[in-house]
Design an enzyme around this catalytic site. Structure first.
Site, PDB file in Angstrom:
ATOM      1  N   GLU A  42       3.887  -5.504   7.581  1.00  0.00           N
ATOM      2  CA  GLU A  42       3.061  -4.476   8.230  1.00  0.00           C
ATOM      3  C   GLU A  42       3.421  -4.284   9.704  1.00  0.00           C
ATOM      4  O   GLU A  42       3.456  -3.165  10.203  1.00  0.00           O
ATOM      5  CB  GLU A  42       1.567  -4.823   8.112  1.00  0.00           C
ATOM      6  CG  GLU A  42       0.972  -4.572   6.737  1.00  0.00           C
ATOM      7  CD  GLU A  42       1.185  -5.704   5.733  1.00  0.00           C
ATOM      8  OE1 GLU A  42       2.012  -6.612   6.000  1.00  0.00           O
ATOM      9  OE2 GLU A  42       0.530  -5.685   4.688  1.00  0.00           O
TER      10      GLU A  42
ATOM     11  N   ALA B  85       0.859  -1.190   0.000  1.00  0.00           N
ATOM     12  CA  ALA B  85       0.000   0.000   0.000  1.00  0.00           C
ATOM     13  C   ALA B  85       0.894   1.238   0.000  1.00  0.00           C
ATOM     14  O   ALA B  85       1.948   1.241   0.643  1.00  0.00           O
ATOM     15  CB  ALA B  85      -0.868   0.009   1.248  1.00  0.00           C
TER      16      ALA B  85
HETATM   17  N1  CAA Z   1       4.499   3.430  -0.256  1.00  0.00           N
HETATM   18  C1  CAA Z   1       4.924   4.577  -0.854  1.00  0.00           C
HETATM   19  N2  CAA Z   1       6.170   4.725  -1.359  1.00  0.00           N
HETATM   20  C2  CAA Z   1       7.036   3.686  -1.252  1.00  0.00           C
HETATM   21  C3  CAA Z   1       6.647   2.464  -0.644  1.00  0.00           C
HETATM   22  C4  CAA Z   1       5.324   2.341  -0.141  1.00  0.00           C
HETATM   23  N3  CAA Z   1       4.862   1.211   0.428  1.00  0.00           N
HETATM   24  N4  CAA Z   1       7.719   1.622  -0.667  1.00  0.00           N
HETATM   25  C5  CAA Z   1       8.730   2.301  -1.280  1.00  0.00           C
HETATM   26  N5  CAA Z   1       8.306   3.541  -1.633  1.00  0.00           N
HETATM   27  C6  CAA Z   1       9.079   4.598  -2.306  1.00  0.00           C
HETATM   28  C7  CAA Z   1      10.136   5.212  -1.372  1.00  0.00           C
HETATM   29  O1  CAA Z   1       9.540   6.227  -0.566  1.00  0.00           O
HETATM   30  C8  CAA Z   1      11.132   5.760  -2.367  1.00  0.00           C
HETATM   31  O2  CAA Z   1      10.625   6.955  -2.911  1.00  0.00           O
HETATM   32  P1  CAA Z   1      11.602   8.245  -3.072  1.00  0.00           P
HETATM   33  O3  CAA Z   1      12.650   7.790  -4.073  1.00  0.00           O
HETATM   34  O4  CAA Z   1      10.702   9.299  -3.586  1.00  0.00           O
HETATM   35  O5  CAA Z   1      12.184   8.490  -1.714  1.00  0.00           O
HETATM   36  C9  CAA Z   1      11.116   4.713  -3.497  1.00  0.00           C
HETATM   37  O6  CAA Z   1       9.863   4.014  -3.361  1.00  0.00           O
HETATM   38  C10 CAA Z   1      12.241   3.695  -3.378  1.00  0.00           C
HETATM   39  O7  CAA Z   1      12.199   3.156  -2.061  1.00  0.00           O
HETATM   40  P2  CAA Z   1      13.530   3.057  -1.130  1.00  0.00           P
HETATM   41  O8  CAA Z   1      14.426   4.216  -1.381  1.00  0.00           O
HETATM   42  O9  CAA Z   1      13.079   2.820   0.275  1.00  0.00           O
HETATM   43  O10 CAA Z   1      14.192   1.753  -1.757  1.00  0.00           O
HETATM   44  P3  CAA Z   1      15.040   0.632  -1.003  1.00  0.00           P
HETATM   45  O11 CAA Z   1      15.508  -0.314  -2.058  1.00  0.00           O
HETATM   46  O12 CAA Z   1      16.040   1.231  -0.089  1.00  0.00           O
HETATM   47  O13 CAA Z   1      13.973  -0.131  -0.049  1.00  0.00           O
HETATM   48  C11 CAA Z   1      11.909  -1.265   0.429  1.00  0.00           C
HETATM   49  C12 CAA Z   1      12.903  -0.804  -0.655  1.00  0.00           C
HETATM   50  C13 CAA Z   1      12.564  -2.316   1.341  1.00  0.00           C
HETATM   51  C14 CAA Z   1      10.732  -1.899  -0.310  1.00  0.00           C
HETATM   52  C15 CAA Z   1      11.473  -0.040   1.288  1.00  0.00           C
HETATM   53  O14 CAA Z   1      11.082   1.002   0.402  1.00  0.00           O
HETATM   54  C16 CAA Z   1      10.335  -0.336   2.203  1.00  0.00           C
HETATM   55  O15 CAA Z   1      10.521  -0.909   3.265  1.00  0.00           O
HETATM   56  N6  CAA Z   1       9.083   0.033   1.791  1.00  0.00           N
HETATM   57  C17 CAA Z   1       7.895  -0.189   2.575  1.00  0.00           C
HETATM   58  C18 CAA Z   1       7.417  -1.610   2.355  1.00  0.00           C
HETATM   59  C19 CAA Z   1       6.235  -1.883   3.248  1.00  0.00           C
HETATM   60  O16 CAA Z   1       6.322  -1.809   4.455  1.00  0.00           O
HETATM   61  N7  CAA Z   1       5.094  -2.210   2.622  1.00  0.00           N
HETATM   62  C20 CAA Z   1       3.874  -2.467   3.323  1.00  0.00           C
HETATM   63  C21 CAA Z   1       3.018  -1.264   3.239  1.00  0.00           C
HETATM   64  S1  CAA Z   1       1.602  -1.374   4.315  1.00  0.00           S
HETATM   65  C22 CAA Z   1       0.530  -2.378   3.496  1.00  0.00           C
HETATM   66  O17 CAA Z   1       0.750  -2.830   2.402  1.00  0.00           O
HETATM   67  C23 CAA Z   1      -0.728  -2.584   4.295  1.00  0.00           C
HETATM   68  C24 CAA Z   1      -1.719  -3.544   3.719  1.00  0.00           C
HETATM   69  O18 CAA Z   1      -1.870  -4.649   4.176  1.00  0.00           O
HETATM   70  C25 CAA Z   1      -2.606  -3.111   2.669  1.00  0.00           C
END
Ligand code: CAA
Length: 247
Positions: free
Chosen positions: A133, A65
């Site tokens: 999450e 998400a």
């Molecule tokens: N939402 C919005 N933007 C996101 C995102 C997310 N879930 N995941 C990554 N991005 C964006 C980052 O903000 C970043 O944007 P900018 O370049 O503008 O800063 C870009 O994508 C690249 O991300 P990273 O720089 O963080 O890349 P990385 O390779 O260092 O890390 C990652 C990648 C491990 C996926 C890390 O981005 C991360 O931990 N993301 C969150 C993943 C997460 O927790 N997802 C679950 C969301 S909650 C959910 O899904 C609830 C549900 O049940 C519906």
């Protein structure tokens, strides 16, 4: 036609549906969710689409998400967004047309929940899958960089769990104990472990992924669509026979 998706229905019968917001690792916001609702209905109604192959553009399948979307939501809207995801992914699961999720890079949170709504998942050997999450509000060092200033989804009291069907579909796929381990720790599993626990059906080398996925899609598309629909219906509903053979 779509802001966040790219759709290509080939004459072979393979419909490739690409999540197309690579800058945010294809994180699902309201626009993408609404477009997913629409496109899956359209593809299920399209006789030319014999199989849907679901993919992500750029370096990831889907990072879940969109956390920026979550931040903008009121508590009430957050509940509604969970319902929206649940309804949308349930519709994907109920489609007549087979759906294969082809996962490379990250498939996290709502991204893995989307893949789990497909009939099965195949992965590139660089894939990392998980339902993180619980880490969004965890103590350091487990909380990711993206929520280090606070998790928009985590009220101080009350709770948050994978919201788009993962709590149901992950245990169905890998068994309750492994599903609980993955959800309680928020750990990401690599492709090798994902294969071992039955989360993905097959792993292909990343440099051959496009080719292997295309071959898989072409094979399913070449089957009689009456029979692919029949098999899905028999399996999904646990029937051993739906109707007698027409001949
Ligand atoms: N939402 C919005 N933007 C996101 C995102 C997310 N879930 N995941 C990554 N991005 C964006 C980052 O903000 C970043 O944007 P900018 O370049 O503008 O800063 C870009 O994508 C690249 O991300 P990273 O720089 O963080 O890349 P990385 O390779 O260092 O890390 C990652 C990648 C491990 C996926 C890390 O981005 C991360 O931990 N993301 C969150 C993943 C997460 O927790 N997802 C679950 C969301 S909650 C959910 O899904 C609830 C549900 O049940 C519906």
């Amino acid at each position: 036609m779509y802001e966040t998706l790219e759709v290509n229905v080939e004459s072979s019968g393979v419909a490739t549906l690409m999540l197309n917001k690579p800058k945010s690792l294809n994180a699902i916001d309201l626009t993408m969710m609404m477009e997913l609702r629409r496109v899956f209905q359209e593809l299920d109604d399209d006789p030319q689409a014999h199989v849907v192959v679901l993919r992500g553009a750029g370096r990831a399948f889907c990072a879940g998400a969109d956390i920026k979307w979550s931040e903008s939501l009121t508590k009430k809207d957050r509940l509604e967004s969970n319902r929206l995801g649940q309804k949308t992914f349930a519709r994907i699961e109920q489609m007549e047309t087979p759906v294969v999720a082809a996962v490379h890079g990250y498939a996290l949170g709502g991204g893995l929940e989307l893949a789990l709504a497909a009939d099965f998942i195949v992965a590139a050997d660089d894939a990392q899958l998980g339902l993180p999450e619980i880490t969004l509000s965890a103590e350091p060092p487990y909380r990711p960089k993206i929520t280090e200033d606070g998790d928009p989804d985590q009220p101080e009291f009350g709770g948050q769990a994978p919201g788009w069907g993962g709590t149901k579909r992950l245990p169905e796929r890998v068994g309750r104990a492994i599903a609980k381990e993955l959800m309680l720790t928020g750990v990401r599993v690599d492709a090798e472990r994902a294969l071992r626990i039955g989360l993905v059906n097959e792993v292909y080398p990343a440099d051959q992924f496009d080719e292997q996925v295309a071959e898989l899609g072409a094979r399913i598309a070449a089957m009689n669509p009456y029979n692919t629909r029949l098999i899905k219906e028999l399996v999904n509903h646990g029937y051993d026979m739906l109707e007698s053979h027409p001949s």
